[in-house]
Design a protein around this motif. Structure first.
Motif, PDB file in Angstrom:
ATOM      1  N   LEU A  21     -37.587  -1.775  90.620  1.00  8.54           N
ATOM      2  CA  LEU A  21     -36.145  -1.743  90.384  1.00  8.54           C
ATOM      3  C   LEU A  21     -35.800  -1.299  88.972  1.00  8.54           C
ATOM      4  N   ARG A  29     -39.068  -4.915  86.779  1.00  8.91           N
ATOM      5  CA  ARG A  29     -38.496  -5.717  87.864  1.00  8.91           C
ATOM      6  C   ARG A  29     -38.848  -5.045  89.182  1.00  8.91           C
ATOM      7  N   THR A  30     -39.270  -5.870  90.146  1.00  4.39           N
ATOM      8  CA  THR A  30     -39.589  -5.372  91.479  1.00  4.39           C
ATOM      9  C   THR A  30     -38.906  -6.239  92.527  1.00  4.39           C
ATOM     10  N   SER A  31     -38.871  -5.715  93.734  1.00  2.04           N
ATOM     11  CA  SER A  31     -38.447  -6.527  94.873  1.00  2.04           C
ATOM     12  C   SER A  31     -39.563  -6.507  95.902  1.00  2.04           C
ATOM     13  N   ARG A  33     -40.144  -7.934 100.117  1.00  2.00           N
ATOM     14  CA  ARG A  33     -39.736  -8.659 101.325  1.00  2.00           C
ATOM     15  C   ARG A  33     -40.973  -9.290 101.947  1.00  2.00           C
ATOM     16  N   THR A  58     -46.152  -6.731  89.675  1.00  2.00           N
ATOM     17  CA  THR A  58     -44.925  -6.286  89.015  1.00  2.00           C
ATOM     18  C   THR A  58     -45.265  -5.725  87.635  1.00  2.00           C
ATOM     19  N   GLU A  96     -36.328 -11.895 100.593  1.00  3.09           N
ATOM     20  CA  GLU A  96     -36.632 -10.853  99.613  1.00  3.09           C
ATOM     21  C   GLU A  96     -36.593 -11.483  98.231  1.00  3.09           C
ATOM     22  N   VAL A  98     -37.153 -11.141  93.993  1.00  2.33           N
ATOM     23  CA  VAL A  98     -37.062 -10.205  92.876  1.00  2.33           C
ATOM     24  C   VAL A  98     -37.865 -10.817  91.738  1.00  2.33           C
TER      25      VAL A  98
END
Length: 138
Positions: A21, A29-31, A33, A58, A96, A98
């Motif tokens: 992200l 920053r990552t996401s 699921r 991350t 999900e 973050v």
């Protein structure tokens, strides 16, 4: 953003990030699921080892993005130490998360990061991690 697999040395089924992200000199920053087939899902919950791996990946995604910007190969690395690991809640299938990592210190091939994982607006896990950056992926 680009394919996450081009930014990290891990390969399925051991990928614990979906999208990068944000990435800059100190922060990534990552996401991610949570899916039922994930190797760290047990009884519907994404367990603690998965949370740690998510934080490490991350950091790897942020470093991989920076390496690509500099036309360098993505480096491999490993977790050297974990400090102050706290888990406040475990995400479940279809949640999900973050994750944000901030580089606190970097000396040669050792990076100290602070990682935090959010589910919605709540921090569900955090730690400090020492990462050793080793060889290169070819």
């Amino acid at each position: 953003m680009q394919d996450i697999l081009s930014l990290i040395p891990q390969a399925p089924p051991f990928v614990m990030v979906d999208r990068l992200l944000q990435a800059d000199e100190t922060t990534a920053r990552t996401s991610f699921r949570i899916v039922e087939e994930n190797v760290f899902v047990e009884n519907g919950f994404f367990k603690e080892p998965g949370l740690l791996e998510n934080i490490a990946q991350t950091a790897a995604a942020g470093a991989g993005f920076k390496a690509q910007q500099e036309n360098k190969p993505v480096a491999t690395g490993f977790i050297g130490a974990i400090k102050n690991f706290e888990v406040f809640d475990l995400p479940v299938i279809n949640d999900e998360i973050v994750t944000e990592v901030v580089i606190k210190n970097q000396v040669f091939n050792v990076t100290i990061i602070e990682g935090k994982i959010w589910l919605n607006e709540n921090i569900i896990a955090s730690c400090e991690m020492k990462l050793f950056i080793g060889g290169r992926n070819n």
